[in-house]
Design a protein around this motif. Structure first.
Motif, PDB file in Angstrom:
ATOM      1  N   ARG A  80      23.381 -11.134 -16.471  1.00  0.00           N
ATOM      2  CA  ARG A  80      22.800 -11.857 -15.344  1.00  0.00           C
ATOM      3  C   ARG A  80      21.282 -12.003 -15.480  1.00  0.00           C
ATOM      4  O   ARG A  80      20.661 -12.752 -14.719  1.00  0.00           O
ATOM      5  N   ASP A  81      20.708 -11.301 -16.434  1.00  0.00           N
ATOM      6  CA  ASP A  81      19.260 -11.396 -16.635  1.00  0.00           C
ATOM      7  C   ASP A  81      18.830 -12.732 -17.239  1.00  0.00           C
ATOM      8  O   ASP A  81      17.642 -12.929 -17.525  1.00  0.00           O
ATOM      9  N   THR A  82      19.771 -13.646 -17.432  1.00  0.00           N
ATOM     10  CA  THR A  82      19.375 -14.994 -17.837  1.00  0.00           C
ATOM     11  C   THR A  82      18.405 -15.593 -16.823  1.00  0.00           C
ATOM     12  O   THR A  82      17.604 -16.469 -17.162  1.00  0.00           O
ATOM     13  N   ARG A  83      18.453 -15.123 -15.579  1.00  0.00           N
ATOM     14  CA  ARG A  83      17.514 -15.623 -14.556  1.00  0.00           C
ATOM     15  C   ARG A  83      16.066 -15.282 -14.911  1.00  0.00           C
ATOM     16  O   ARG A  83      15.139 -15.924 -14.398  1.00  0.00           O
ATOM     17  N   LEU A  84      15.866 -14.286 -15.771  1.00  0.00           N
ATOM     18  CA  LEU A  84      14.499 -13.937 -16.162  1.00  0.00           C
ATOM     19  C   LEU A  84      13.803 -15.109 -16.856  1.00  0.00           C
ATOM     20  O   LEU A  84      12.580 -15.237 -16.780  1.00  0.00           O
ATOM     21  N   MET A  85      14.576 -15.964 -17.523  1.00  0.00           N
ATOM     22  CA  MET A  85      13.932 -17.112 -18.170  1.00  0.00           C
ATOM     23  C   MET A  85      13.361 -18.065 -17.125  1.00  0.00           C
ATOM     24  O   MET A  85      12.274 -18.628 -17.314  1.00  0.00           O
ATOM     25  N   THR A  86      14.061 -18.226 -16.005  1.00  0.00           N
ATOM     26  CA  THR A  86      13.533 -19.052 -14.915  1.00  0.00           C
ATOM     27  C   THR A  86      12.278 -18.417 -14.334  1.00  0.00           C
ATOM     28  O   THR A  86      11.296 -19.100 -14.027  1.00  0.00           O
ATOM     29  N   ILE A  87      12.305 -17.094 -14.180  1.00  0.00           N
ATOM     30  CA  ILE A  87      11.172 -16.375 -13.601  1.00  0.00           C
ATOM     31  C   ILE A  87       9.963 -16.410 -14.546  1.00  0.00           C
ATOM     32  O   ILE A  87       8.847 -16.733 -14.143  1.00  0.00           O
ATOM     33  N   TYR A  88      10.200 -16.098 -15.816  1.00  0.00           N
ATOM     34  CA  TYR A  88       9.109 -16.091 -16.788  1.00  0.00           C
ATOM     35  C   TYR A  88       8.540 -17.486 -17.029  1.00  0.00           C
ATOM     36  O   TYR A  88       7.326 -17.645 -17.241  1.00  0.00           O
ATOM     37  N   SER A  89       9.398 -18.496 -17.007  1.00  0.00           N
ATOM     38  CA  SER A  89       8.949 -19.863 -17.318  1.00  0.00           C
ATOM     39  C   SER A  89       7.893 -20.334 -16.332  1.00  0.00           C
ATOM     40  O   SER A  89       6.955 -21.044 -16.699  1.00  0.00           O
ATOM     41  N   ASN A  90       8.059 -19.937 -15.071  1.00  0.00           N
ATOM     42  CA  ASN A  90       7.069 -20.259 -14.038  1.00  0.00           C
ATOM     43  C   ASN A  90       6.785 -21.761 -13.967  1.00  0.00           C
ATOM     44  O   ASN A  90       5.653 -22.188 -13.749  1.00  0.00           O
ATOM     45  N   ALA A  91       7.829 -22.582 -14.173  1.00  0.00           N
ATOM     46  CA  ALA A  91       7.713 -24.028 -13.985  1.00  0.00           C
ATOM     47  C   ALA A  91       8.047 -24.318 -12.526  1.00  0.00           C
ATOM     48  O   ALA A  91       9.203 -24.220 -12.118  1.00  0.00           O
ATOM     49  N   ARG A  92       7.039 -24.635 -11.750  1.00  0.00           N
ATOM     50  CA  ARG A  92       7.203 -24.821 -10.306  1.00  0.00           C
ATOM     51  C   ARG A  92       6.464 -26.091  -9.885  1.00  0.00           C
ATOM     52  O   ARG A  92       5.543 -26.540 -10.556  1.00  0.00           O
ATOM     53  N   LEU A  93       6.842 -26.642  -8.738  1.00  0.00           N
ATOM     54  CA  LEU A  93       6.086 -27.778  -8.216  1.00  0.00           C
ATOM     55  C   LEU A  93       4.617 -27.407  -8.081  1.00  0.00           C
ATOM     56  O   LEU A  93       3.719 -28.183  -8.404  1.00  0.00           O
ATOM     57  N   ILE A  94       4.394 -26.176  -7.621  1.00  0.00           N
ATOM     58  CA  ILE A  94       3.043 -25.646  -7.413  1.00  0.00           C
ATOM     59  C   ILE A  94       3.049 -24.220  -7.949  1.00  0.00           C
ATOM     60  O   ILE A  94       4.026 -23.492  -7.764  1.00  0.00           O
ATOM     61  N   VAL A  95       1.978 -23.809  -8.618  1.00  0.00           N
ATOM     62  CA  VAL A  95       1.939 -22.463  -9.205  1.00  0.00           C
ATOM     63  C   VAL A  95       0.629 -21.763  -8.858  1.00  0.00           C
ATOM     64  O   VAL A  95      -0.360 -22.384  -8.497  1.00  0.00           O
ATOM     65  N   TYR A  96       0.677 -20.440  -8.988  1.00  0.00           N
ATOM     66  CA  TYR A  96      -0.527 -19.622  -8.878  1.00  0.00           C
ATOM     67  C   TYR A  96      -1.218 -19.551 -10.222  1.00  0.00           C
ATOM     68  O   TYR A  96      -0.564 -19.521 -11.273  1.00  0.00           O
ATOM     69  N   ASP A  97      -2.540 -19.493 -10.194  1.00  0.00           N
ATOM     70  CA  ASP A  97      -3.260 -19.168 -11.413  1.00  0.00           C
ATOM     71  C   ASP A  97      -3.563 -17.672 -11.408  1.00  0.00           C
ATOM     72  O   ASP A  97      -3.137 -16.939 -10.517  1.00  0.00           O
ATOM     73  N   GLY A  98      -4.302 -17.201 -12.404  1.00  0.00           N
ATOM     74  CA  GLY A  98      -4.583 -15.780 -12.515  1.00  0.00           C
ATOM     75  C   GLY A  98      -5.425 -15.224 -11.388  1.00  0.00           C
ATOM     76  O   GLY A  98      -5.491 -14.006 -11.195  1.00  0.00           O
ATOM     77  N   ASP A  99      -6.075 -16.109 -10.627  1.00  0.00           N
ATOM     78  CA  ASP A  99      -6.867 -15.689  -9.470  1.00  0.00           C
ATOM     79  C   ASP A  99      -6.098 -15.871  -8.168  1.00  0.00           C
ATOM     80  O   ASP A  99      -6.680 -15.820  -7.080  1.00  0.00           O
ATOM     81  N   PHE A 100      -4.790 -16.139  -8.275  1.00  0.00           N
ATOM     82  CA  PHE A 100      -3.892 -16.290  -7.131  1.00  0.00           C
ATOM     83  C   PHE A 100      -4.252 -17.487  -6.254  1.00  0.00           C
ATOM     84  O   PHE A 100      -4.057 -17.473  -5.044  1.00  0.00           O
ATOM     85  N   LYS A 101      -4.761 -18.524  -6.891  1.00  0.00           N
ATOM     86  CA  LYS A 101      -4.990 -19.783  -6.199  1.00  0.00           C
ATOM     87  C   LYS A 101      -3.891 -20.756  -6.606  1.00  0.00           C
ATOM     88  O   LYS A 101      -3.387 -20.713  -7.733  1.00  0.00           O
ATOM     89  N   LEU A 102      -3.529 -21.645  -5.692  1.00  0.00           N
ATOM     90  CA  LEU A 102      -2.427 -22.562  -5.927  1.00  0.00           C
ATOM     91  C   LEU A 102      -2.902 -23.872  -6.543  1.00  0.00           C
ATOM     92  O   LEU A 102      -3.962 -24.399  -6.178  1.00  0.00           O
ATOM     93  N   HIS A 103      -2.093 -24.388  -7.480  1.00  0.00           N
ATOM     94  CA  HIS A 103      -2.407 -25.642  -8.157  1.00  0.00           C
ATOM     95  C   HIS A 103      -1.135 -26.448  -8.374  1.00  0.00           C
ATOM     96  O   HIS A 103      -0.041 -25.889  -8.510  1.00  0.00           O
ATOM     97  N   SER A 104      -1.290 -27.771  -8.442  1.00  0.00           N
ATOM     98  CA  SER A 104      -0.175 -28.626  -8.837  1.00  0.00           C
ATOM     99  C   SER A 104       0.279 -28.231 -10.229  1.00  0.00           C
ATOM    100  O   SER A 104      -0.534 -27.900 -11.087  1.00  0.00           O
ATOM    101  N   ASP A 105       1.593 -28.314 -10.465  1.00  0.00           N
ATOM    102  CA  ASP A 105       2.104 -27.981 -11.793  1.00  0.00           C
ATOM    103  C   ASP A 105       3.116 -29.032 -12.219  1.00  0.00           C
ATOM    104  O   ASP A 105       2.765 -29.983 -12.911  1.00  0.00           O
TER     105      ASP A 105
END
Length: 634
Positions: A80-105
Motif C-alpha cells: 500500500r506504500d505505493t501512495r508514497l509516490m504521490t506524496i513524494y512527487s508533490n505535484a499539486r495545483l498549488i505547492v509549498y516552497d521551502g519557506d512554507f509559502k504557497l505558489h502555483s504549480d
C-alpha cells in the motif's frame, strides 16, 4: 505548516498569483526518450510540455541543475506504500516552497478575490501521462460526475467545498480557466490543494468515463473490471480504478513525475518517467531527472539494516533516531550519507487529560487548569531529552515550532518549565493535600491519585518516556500507570470518555502561517484527544457528542470563527494569537519535546538532497517539500 501569507493586496479585494513570466530556455530532449521520439512513438519535447511550463530555478540541495537519467531504489514496508509516490512527487495545483509559502504549480496562476472567489488558470498544452489534454473538462467531470453523484459520493462534496453547508458556484470559463465562488469567505480552499493528501478537484475524465454509468453502459463497465473482479455495482469498479492518491492502478493517467508500471500486488514496484511532465529546469531539461524509481517491499524491521548497507539509494520512511548510531557506523563501509532533518510535530509525545472523562472526579480535576499546569511543570523535559534522545531534541509544550512566523518563545516554555515546588503548591490548592502511606495524593473521594495513561504507540521511545514521566510525577504524589493497547481500542476508549488520560503524538499543525487552519487547537474534531466529545458535537453538527460547556475552551470556537470569516491579515493574525495564547495558558495537553531529528539515508550518487530539512507529513509530504524530481544521479 507554512502557507502563503496574504499580502496587502487583500485590502484591494484580490490576490493574483501569476506564473513567473520569463521565456522558457531552449528545450533539451531527454536521452532515454530520444529513440521513442525518433520512431514516432512519442512527440518531441516541445510538443509534450505545456506552452508555459513550470520552470525550476531554485534547488533545495546545493548541487544545482543536474542531468537526466539513472535509476533510484527505495524500500517500502507494505504494498500500500505505493501512495508514497504521490506524496513524494508533490505535484499539486498549488505547492509549498521551502519557506512554507504557497505558489502555483500545476496551475499557471490563481486569483483570490475577497477570500470567496477563486479563479484557477491551467497551463495551456498540459497533458496527462498518456498524452491526452489536461483541461477544465477534468475539473467539470470531477465536480458534476463524482462529487455530486449520489452513488459515488453519498454525503456530497467534501467539507472544504462547503461554506455554511453550501457548495460553491462552479464556472468553466474556458478550456484552461475555472472559477469557484461562495457567498462568504472559504479559508480552507487554497490550503486544501497543497496538502500531502490534497483535496483533488480533478480526475482524468477521458479514462474514467469508461467506468462511469453516465457515459458507459453497465454491462460494458462490468467487462472492464480489474483483475477479473466480479463487483455487482458500477461504483465499485469505478472506485477500484480511481486510485489517484493510492497510486495503485498503472492504467490511471497521472500528472506525477513518475508513472507506475507494475500491477499490484507485487514485491517490487517500478515507476518510469512521465514523458509529458510539466516541469523543466533552467537549462531546458524536462524533469524529473531520474528515469526510473523502484520501490522494493521488505519487512519493516529490515529497512534500517538494508538502508545502512546501501541497499536503498534514498530512504527516510521506517527510520528513527534510534537507528542513527547504526546507520553512521554502517556508512563507513557502505559510504551512504546519513542526514538529520527536523521532524515536524508540536511534541514527539504529548499527554492529553480527557476533559470529557466519564469519571466525574477525574473529569473535574482534568478541567481544573491548576491540575493541568501542575502535571506539566512536574515533567522534567531536560531529563527526558538526555535519557531518551541523547540531548538532540528540544524541550517544549505541545505547540507550534520556531519555524512558524506565528511562533513566540513563551508558547514553548510557559507552564512547561520544571518546577516541583510550584507543582506541589498547585496540587494542594486544588484540594489534593492529603496523601496515603506511599506518599500518593488522595482524591476527594478517598481514592489514590493513580492516573492510567492509555496509549497505542509501538515506538519504544514513547514507552520509555512514559516510564520516566511516571518517576517524575511520583515526586509530586501522582502515580502514573501506562496502558498500551491497539489503536482501535485506544480511540474507542478516548472517544467514549472511558480513558482518563491518553498519550499520543503532538499537534500536526506545527509550522502554521496565517492561512493555515487553527482547527486543531480548538474543540472541533473528535480526534482531539483532550476534548473528543466536544469535537464530535461540532463534526456531527450537534447530532452526537456534547456541546462544549467549559467557557475557557468554548471561547476558542469564537476565535476560530473570527479566523474563518477574516478577509485581512490583521484579523487572521489576531485570531491565531488568541488561540495560541489560550492553549498556552490552559495547557489542554502536556507537551514534552519536539524538534526530534529524522535520519535520511542518501547514496553518494544522489545529488541535490538538502543537507538539512524539515520532515513532516504536512506540509510537504516528507521529502516532497524539496521536489525529488530535481534530485539526480551523478
Amino acid at each position: 505548516m507554512k502557507r502563503r501569507v496574504f499580502t496587502a493586496a487583500l485590502a484591494l479585494g484580490a490576490i493574483w498569483r501569476p506564473a513567473l513570466l520569463r521565456a522558457a530556455p531552449a528545450l533539451q530532449e531527454t536521452p532515454s526518450l530520444a529513440d521513442r521520439v525518433k520512431s514516432g512513438a512519442l512527440p518531441p519535447v516541445d510538443k509534450r510540455i505545456p506552452s508555459q511550463p513550470s520552470i525550476v530555478s531554485h534547488f533545495a540541495g546545493a548541487d544545482g541543475p543536474g542531468k537526466p537519467g539513472g535509476e533510484v531504489n527505495m524500500l517500502i514496508a507494505n504494498p500500500r506504500d505505493t501512495r508514497l509516490m504521490t506524496i513524494y512527487s508533490n505535484a499539486r495545483l498549488i505547492v509549498y516552497d521551502g519557506d512554507f509559502k504557497l505558489h502555483s504549480d500545476i496551475l499557471d496562476s490563481y486569483e483570490v478575490k475577497d477570500g470567496r472567489v477563486f479563479t484557477l488558470k491551467l497551463r495551456a498544452g498540459h497533458k496527462w501521462s498518456d498524452g491526452q489534454p489536461f483541461t477544465t473538462e477534468d475539473f467539470r467531470f470531477f465536480w458534476e460526475d463524482m462529487a455530486n453523484n449520489k452513488e459515488l459520493s453519498p454525503s456530497g462534496p467534501s467539507v472544504e467545498l462547503l461554506v455554511d453547508g453550501q457548495p460553491p458556484k462552479v464556472e468553466i470559463l474556458d478550456e484552461v480557466t475555472i472559477r469557484y465562488s461562495w457567498d462568504k469567505p472559504n479559508p480552507y480552499f487554497i490550503e486544501s490543494q497543497a496538502r500531502a493528501a490534497p483535496l483533488w478537484l480533478f480526475r482524468p475524465a477521458h479514462y474514467l468515463k469508461k467506468f462511469h454509468i453516465k457515459y458507459t453502459p453497465a454491462e460494458e463497465i462490468a467487462k472492464l473490471a480489474r483483475g477479473g473482479q466480479q463487483q455487482s455495482k458500477w461504483t465499485q469498479i469505478f472506485q477500484s480504478v480511481d486510485t489517484m492518491y493510492y497510486n495503485s492502478n498503472p492504467e490511471l493517467p497521472t500528472l506525477n513525475p513518475w508513472v507506475l508500471t507494475t500491477q499490484p500486488p507485487a514485491q517490487r514496484f517500478v515507476y518510469e518517467r512521465n514523458p509529458f511532465y510539466y516541469r523543466i529546469d533552467e537549462k531546458g531539461n524536462q524533469l524529473p531527472y531520474f528515469d526510473r524509481v523502484v520501490f522494493t517491499v521488505v519487512a519493516t524491521n529490515l529497512v534500517p539494516a538494508k538502508a545502512g548497507l546501501g541497499e536503498s539509494d534514498l530512504q527516510c520512511r521506517y527510520l528513527n533516531l534510534r537507528d542513527y548510531t547504526f546507520l553512521r557506523k554502517s556508512s563507513q563501509t557502505s559510504h551512504v550519507n546519513v542526514l538529520l532533518w527536523e521532524q515536524g510535530s508540536g511534541s514527539q509525545l504529548a499527554l492529553y487529560p480527557n476533559l470529557n472523562a466519564k469519571d466525574e472526579t477525574w473529569s473535574k480535576l482534568n478541567r481544573d487548569v491548576r491540575f493541568r499546569r501542575a502535571l506539566s511543570m512536574a515533567v522534567d523535559r531536560d531529563e527526558l531529552n538526555e535519557v531518551i534522545y541523547t540531548g538532540l531534541a528540544k524541550p517544549s509544550a505541545n505547540t507550534i515550532m520556531p519555524r512558524s512566523s506565528l511562533f513566540k518563545p513563551e508558547y514553548a516554555t510557559k507552564w512547561a518549565t520544571h518546577d516541583l515546588k510550584a507543582a506541589n503548591k498547585l496540587l494542594d490548592e486544588v484540594g489534593l493535600d492529603k496523601r496515603n502511606d506511599e506518599g500518593i495524593r488522595l482524591l476527594p473521594d478517598g481514592r489514590p491519585a493513580i492516573i492510567v495513561v492509555e496509549h497505542a504507540s509501538e515506538v519504544s521511545e514513547d514507552s520509555d518516556a512514559l516510564s520516566l514521566i511516571a518517576d517524575q510525577w511520583k515526586k509530586i504524589g501522582i502515580k502514573l500507570l501506562s496502558k498500551p493497547q491497539s489503536l482501535n481500542n485506544f480511540r474507542m476508549r478516548a472517544f467514549s470518555g472511558d480513558a482518563i488520560m491518553t498519550a499520543y503524538a503532538g499537534v500536526v499543525t506545527a509550522v502554521p502561517s496565517l492561512e493555515t487552519s487553527p482547527k486543531e487547537f480548538c474543540p472541533t474534531m473528535q480526534g482531539g484527544l483532550q476534548w473528543p466529545r466536544w469535537g464530535m458535537f461540532i463534526e456531527s453538527k450537534g447530532k452526537q457528542g456534547e456541546k462544549c460547556d467549559m467557557p475557557e475552551a468554548a471561547v476558542l470556537l469564537d476565535y476560530l470563527h473570527s479566523w474563518e470569516t477574516a478577509t485581512d491579515d490583521a484579523t487572521r493574525h489576531k485570531a491565531w494569537d488568541q488561540i495560541l495564547q489560550n492553549n498556552m495558558e490552559q495547557v489542554y495537553s502536556i507537551g514534552t519535546l519536539n524538534g526530534v531529528l529524522q535520519p535520511i539515508v542518501v547514496a553518494p550518487k544522489i545529488k541535490n538532497v538538502p543537507k538539512e530539512g524539515y520532515y513532516a507529513w504536512d506540509p510537504g509530504g516528507y521529502i516532497g517539500l524539496y521536489k525529488p524530481d530535481t534530485f539526480w544521479v551523478a
